[in-house]
Design an enzyme around this catalytic site. Structure first.
Site, PDB file in Angstrom:
ATOM      1  CG  MET A   1     -45.185 -17.289  20.217  1.00  0.00           C
ATOM      2  SD  MET A   1     -46.124 -15.841  20.719  1.00  0.00           S
ATOM      3  CE  MET A   1     -47.747 -16.295  20.195  1.00  0.00           C
TER       4      MET A   1
ATOM      5  CB  SER B   1     -51.138 -22.549  19.397  1.00  0.00           C
ATOM      6  OG  SER B   1     -49.936 -22.897  18.757  1.00  0.00           O
ATOM      7  NE  ARG B   2     -54.541 -16.545  19.976  1.00  0.00           N
ATOM      8  CZ  ARG B   2     -53.439 -15.929  19.537  1.00  0.00           C
ATOM      9  NH1 ARG B   2     -52.969 -16.204  18.334  1.00  0.00           N
ATOM     10  NH2 ARG B   2     -52.813 -15.049  20.289  1.00  0.00           N
TER      11      ARG B   2
ATOM     12  N   GLY C   1     -48.453 -28.190  12.277  1.00  0.00           N
ATOM     13  CA  GLY C   1     -47.990 -27.054  11.471  1.00  0.00           C
ATOM     14  C   GLY C   1     -46.548 -26.698  11.816  1.00  0.00           C
ATOM     15  CG  HIS C   2     -45.567 -25.060  15.667  1.00  0.00           C
ATOM     16  ND1 HIS C   2     -46.717 -25.265  16.394  1.00  0.00           N
ATOM     17  CD2 HIS C   2     -45.374 -23.723  15.646  1.00  0.00           C
ATOM     18  CE1 HIS C   2     -47.186 -24.110  16.803  1.00  0.00           C
ATOM     19  NE2 HIS C   2     -46.404 -23.154  16.365  1.00  0.00           N
TER      20      HIS C   2
ATOM     21  CE  LYS D   1     -52.414 -20.180  11.862  1.00  0.00           C
ATOM     22  NZ  LYS D   1     -53.114 -19.232  12.594  1.00  0.00           N
TER      23      LYS D   1
HETATM   24  O1  PAF Z   1     -45.690 -17.013  14.796  1.00  0.00           O
HETATM   25  C1  PAF Z   1     -45.359 -17.049  15.997  1.00  0.00           C
HETATM   26  O2  PAF Z   1     -45.511 -18.066  16.678  1.00  0.00           O
HETATM   27  C2  PAF Z   1     -44.769 -15.803  16.642  1.00  0.00           C
HETATM   28  O3  PAF Z   1     -45.355 -14.641  16.144  1.00  0.00           O
HETATM   29  C3  PAF Z   1     -43.240 -15.727  16.512  1.00  0.00           C
HETATM   30  C4  PAF Z   1     -42.790 -15.618  15.067  1.00  0.00           C
HETATM   31  C5  PAF Z   1     -42.622 -16.961  17.149  1.00  0.00           C
HETATM   32  C6  PAF Z   1     -42.711 -14.499  17.259  1.00  0.00           C
HETATM   33  O4  PAF Z   1     -43.053 -14.529  18.604  1.00  0.00           O
END
Ligand code: PAF
Length: 285
Positions: free
Chosen positions: A31, A190-191, A37-38, A153
């Site tokens: 998102m 992200s939060r 992490g991403h 996570k």
């Molecule tokens: O983990 C996330 O960022 C969201 O839940 C996902 C998997 C992209 C679905 O919107």
């Protein structure tokens, strides 16, 4: 020379690009508001696949009416820069209208089994996992990945997706990637940008409590029930903190555990002021 990263906003453009590719296509659904992490998911995809696609879409369907959909961070330029720096091939950044045909909440939905969703985060976020499963299936149908990467996570989310893929015979491999943490143990999210200085000092306590429950119950013979109860109380005593849950479950089924045994996952969710944080610790053989 490295090819330039593509940014596409429509399903048609995505499909054109995708159908010209062969080999393993790795997919990292996000998102946005990308962090280390991403990026660990992207790097894993880069190592294991011929092409890497990242989606950036803040999915309205998975937010409750009182949740932070409107103020969810959307730093697109920074996200694209990070993707470029990790040699992502394509970023899919659709609008809400592109993802959901008119009708909004009337869209067809994927409803995961209640046994998985009526506990933990599902208790506090009704409809959340239906929103997640629905958008992930839609994204899988659009991207047609060989393999998709999700962070551990969001452990319950990972279980819901694994179950959906198994139950609906979706031909996508699912890889769970261990949680990335700050040096102080705080799980990257992200939060975390919403945390003020005081909350930033408190937040790593959640991880340290998970480690203490693990150590007490698996190494020191303390009963799971007692350890969880004592640590729930400790979290409740942290200033400005509202505990949602601290539970231990079977790491393969998410069934609640009466006694500590492997494979076990200890999961926590708490609100620090308005910021909801989740974390977990998985213990396997
Ligand atoms: O983990 C996330 O960022 C969201 O839940 C996902 C998997 C992209 C679905 O919107």
């Amino acid at each position: 020379m490295q090819a330039t990263m593509q940014l596409v906003e429509t399903v048609n453009d995505l499909k054109k690009w995708r159908h010209a590719k062969s080999g393993r296509v790795g997919f990292v659904p996000t998102m946005g508001a990308l962090h280390e992490g991403h990026m660990s998911l992207v790097r894993r995809a880069r190592q294991e696949c011929d092409s890497v696609i990242v989606s950036i879409f803040v999915n309205p369907l998975q937010f409750g009416p009182l949740e932070d959909l409107n103020k969810y961070p959307r730093p697109l330029e920074k996200d694209l820069e990070l993707c470029r720096s990790e040699s992502v091939d394509l970023v899919f950044h659709p609008s809400v209208e592109e993802m959901y045909t008119p009708g909004g909440s009337e869209t067809t939905k994927v409803v995961p089994p209640t046994a998985l969703t009526s506990k933990l985060c599902g208790t506090f976020r009704p409809g959340h996992f239906t929103g997640v499963a629905t958008v992930v299936l839609k994204l899988f149908n659009m991207v047609e990945p060989t393999v998709a990467y999700f962070g551990e996570k969001d452990y319950q989310q990972l279980m819901v997706i694994r179950k959906m893929v198994a139950d609906l015979n979706i031909p996508v491999e699912i890889v769970g990637v261990p949680t990335s943490r700050d040096k102080n143990g705080l799980a990257l999210s992200s939060r975390n940008v919403y945390l003020n200085d005081e909350q930033r000092l408190l937040a790593p306590e959640l991880h340290s409590i998970l480690s203490k429950v693990k150590d007490e119950t698996l190494n020191k013979g303390v009963s799971l029930k007692y350890s969880l109860a004592r640590h729930r109380e400790l979290i409740r005593q942290l200033p400005g903190t509202e505990l949602q849950y601290l539970e231990a479950c079977d790491a393969d089924t998410l069934a609640e555990l009466e006694e500590a045994r492997l494979p076990m996952v200890i999961l926590v969710a708490a609100k620090l002021g308005e910021v909801r944080l989740i974390d977990n610790l998985v213990v396997r053989e």
